[in-house]
Design an enzyme around this catalytic site. Sequence first.
Site: not given
Ligand code: VG1
Ligand code: CO
Length: 543
Positions: A19, A23, A114-115, A127, A277, A279, A281-282, A344, A363-365, A376, A496
Amino acid sequence: MSTTRTISTKAYDDQKPGTSGLRKRVSVFQQAQYLENFIQSTFNALPQLVGGKIILGGDGRYFNNEAVQIILRMAAANGIAEVILGKNSILSTPAASHLIRKYCLSGGFILSASHNPAGPSGDFGIKFNLENGGPAPTSITDKIFEISQTLLEYKIVEGAIDTSRIGQQSLGDMKVTIIDPVTDFANYMENLFDFNAIKALIESDFSFVFDAMSAVSGPYAEEIFGARLGVSANNLFNTRPLPDFGGGHPDPNPVHAKALFDLMYGSDAPNFGTASDGDGDRYIALGSKFYVSPSDCLAIIAANAHLSPGYKDGIQGIARSMPTSRAADKVAERLDIVCHETPTGWKYFGNLMEAGHITICGEESASTSSNHIREKDGLWGVLMWLNIIAVRGQSAEDIVRAHWLKFGRHYYTRHDYEEVEIDRAETVMQTLRGKLFSLAGKKLHGETIEAADSFTYTDPVDGTVTENQGLRVFFESGSRFVMRLSGTGTKGATLRLYLEKYTEPKGDHSLDLADATVNLAKIANTLTDLKTTLNRDAPSVIS
Ligand code: VG1
Ligand code: CO
């Protein structure tokens, strides 16, 4: 001058970006030539980078510094003219996107998972973003993957850069310019939002807290919230980025940002609490004893963006990822603008922004952003909320409740079943996929199914078709559930389940979230037998 060496390598077969980039466990990245192979594949996939300038930086997690040195040496060997690097190899994802755009760079590497947790036994990620500042689209990540599967050699020069020294250095024929990672971004935010109004809010009896979760946002928060907006240092938590994020899991959800949730639901809760989070972005937003669903954040920001100086002329359009609740669609209807529904991941928003179709997306995340960059942006979201609160003079809860009264409430929750066996997760998806076309008309747990499908996205700008982006089941009541497999995990699979129930403006907005969505969860389970198949009694995380 260092000489370029060409080193033979053996291809890896697992370098397919998900996504949001590649990773993997740190131990995977530490395998001989693993990182080098991916970087070389990226350079081979993007010959236009030769002679260009790129950005480089990451969220400071374990392996960040080693990776930066390798990427610099390979960039020099691959003919990059200049790399702009954040001091100490730090750059938040939104800041990197901004710098690419501000300095008209050809793109750049962002190092982050990220998270996902960090440290020697945690995750690392990488990335590539393009010259528009946004994540490379699937057409390019597919090309990188294809090249990586047969890669025979990579190029590298010897040398090292002192990343703690702002200013210019060189490596081979390449310039390396080290910059303060925060200043440009903070200045940009000051242009978009009314810092005087927010400052006045902070100086009033309004209490605001932010938790950087020991990740990359800390230095940005200290400058923007602390130095520029006057937030007391006591109200900015965990602002020092640590290579293992202090052992935590920098995902701002009720489980991993528990300390913030406890504070916001405790006695003497601050007026507004936020966290971001790994990095940066959330973000999440909580009023006093009141959690704002990220899907609602998107809708509320879209409806109120015009209150901030950067958006005073209104917004052109909205986009949301498919599983995100349809609260934003209601706002778009009212504003008579389009709301696009994308798969997504942020990479799908870029084209819509370049073409001028959308201003706000989310996004919902736990993320919202705008066309100010192509990623983001957690701190942007927090500043947007502060600006809205300052102008409206209402609490976050009052703003949300007023929004529901006008647009209706989308009760929304996501159930994550993490680290389940891949085969079992696939079985659940197959079970539902196999039934999709026979579901319409079925009555289950008080709901009647109206339609069901597998989401396919056709990019309205370049016509690219992306299939299999999640299974959707729609009910006559207006409710919906969605099921998909995560593309960011590094161990097993994560399934999910996204549940959404709509209640009209005049409906009851006071239900408990779990009660409002329990029937949808039951239906999903009845249709797929997911709990038995996954061998789980309950989700690992509910957000
Ligand atoms: C998750 C979230 C998605 C988000 C992605 C990257 O992806 O659901 O909404 O864009 O992480 O976020 P997945 O494929 O695990 O559902 V982050 O903050 O990595 O940059
Ligand atoms: Co992130």
